[in-house]
Design an enzyme around this catalytic site. Structure first.
Site, PDB file in Angstrom:
ATOM      1  N   TYR A  77      11.085   4.828 -40.132  1.00 21.95           N
ATOM      2  CA  TYR A  77      10.111   5.070 -39.062  1.00 21.95           C
ATOM      3  C   TYR A  77       9.269   6.301 -39.379  1.00 21.95           C
ATOM      4  CZ  TYR A  77       8.170   6.496 -34.599  1.00 21.95           C
ATOM      5  OH  TYR A  77       7.297   6.903 -33.623  1.00 21.95           O
ATOM      6  N   GLU A  99       8.094   4.704 -25.710  1.00 19.77           N
ATOM      7  CA  GLU A  99       8.130   6.134 -25.392  1.00 19.77           C
ATOM      8  C   GLU A  99       8.566   6.377 -23.945  1.00 19.77           C
ATOM      9  OE1 GLU A  99       8.020   8.707 -27.170  1.00 19.77           O
ATOM     10  OE2 GLU A  99       7.134   8.065 -29.063  1.00 19.77           O
ATOM     11  N   TRP A 107      15.310   9.248 -29.677  1.00 15.24           N
ATOM     12  CA  TRP A 107      14.388   8.247 -30.201  1.00 15.24           C
ATOM     13  C   TRP A 107      15.116   7.249 -31.090  1.00 15.24           C
ATOM     14  CZ3 TRP A 107      10.317   5.967 -28.829  1.00 15.24           C
ATOM     15  CH2 TRP A 107       9.498   5.278 -29.719  1.00 15.24           C
TER      16      TRP A 107
END
Length: 250
Positions: A77, A99, A107
């Site tokens: 990522y 988000e 995350w």
């Protein structure tokens, strides 16, 4: 014509083609005729480097932002998505959903559930998601593939509707978001991750305006993380190889 690569063994419906400057090797174009371009991490995750061992060896020697650690999914990522300027409406909406789901969580937790979200949330099709009702919310609350928080699930549906309204108002998320940075990424020059802010005057303004437009779970901290994710700001530290690559293309 771009070079055509072999079909991926786990995803034969995906055809691998030559890519643009934002991807270290190839991007993927859906073989079903939809024409939607995706980057490797979005489709294959950590499996991508196993399919491209030469690239894996090169990546292993590169210096990165320290926050991404060594988890293959997180590293992929970081290397291929974080900070890359996004203008595709579905990609922008996807990252908005993820988000807002991340608030209060890591995350990496969200990345591991990304495919679950893709299945549960109509492949991040805002028009389809906007039609979800209470029965869909109940179904999603029982889905272990996503974060089962009612407020976050309902906010995704509300935000899908707000996104559709935004398309009528100004053309969509792309036109709306990028005006907050005058159409170009903000390129910062941090030497340490500790220097990176959690919000800025720009994210404050974005948060205030998105709330005015009916979006939910869009506090300034969430908005700044979103700006980082979609490439409105380059917050890779100076030691990271991605900082210069992205700054050069800004």
């Amino acid at each position: 014509m771009a070079k055509k690569f072999p079909l991926h063994p786990k995803h034969p419906e995906r055809i691998c083609w030559g890519c643009d400057k934002y991807c270290p090797a190839e991007a993927l174009i859906c073989g079903n005729g939809s024409g939607r371009t995706e980057h490797p991490a979005e489709t294959f995750g950590e499996d991508w480097y196993q399919w491209h061992p030469d690239e894996a060896a090169t990546q292993a020697d590169r210096q990165r932002c320290r926050w991404c650690g060594s988890d293959p999914l997180y590293v992929t990522y970081h290397d291929q998505e974080w900070g890359v300027p996004r203008h595709d409406e579905r990609a922008l909406f996807e990252l908005l959903v993820l988000e807002t789901a991340q608030a209060g969580l890591s995350w990496l937790t969200i990345l591991k559930k990304r495919e679950g979200y893709r299945r549960a949330f109509a492949a991040f099709d805002a028009e389809r998601l906007a039609r979800y009702g209470e029965a869909d919310v109940a179904r999603l609350l029982a889905d272990p593939g996503i974060v089962r928080n009612r407020l976050k699930i309902e906010s995704a549906i509300v935000n899908a509707r707000a996104t559709l309204a935004l398309r009528q108002r100004c053309g969509g998320l792309d036109a709306y978001l990028w005006r907050f940075v005058d159409g170009r990424p903000i390129v910062n020059a941090w030497t340490e991750a500790s220097q990176i802010p959690t919000h800025t005057a720009v994210s404050d303004a974005l948060s205030k305006d998105m709330k005015r437009l009916g979006f939910k779970f869009v506090g300034s901290t969430v908005c700044y993380a979103y700006m980082q994710a979609v490439g409105m700001v380059n917050d890779h530290t100076l030691e990271c190889f991605r900082h210069q690559e992205l700054a050069a293309s800004a």
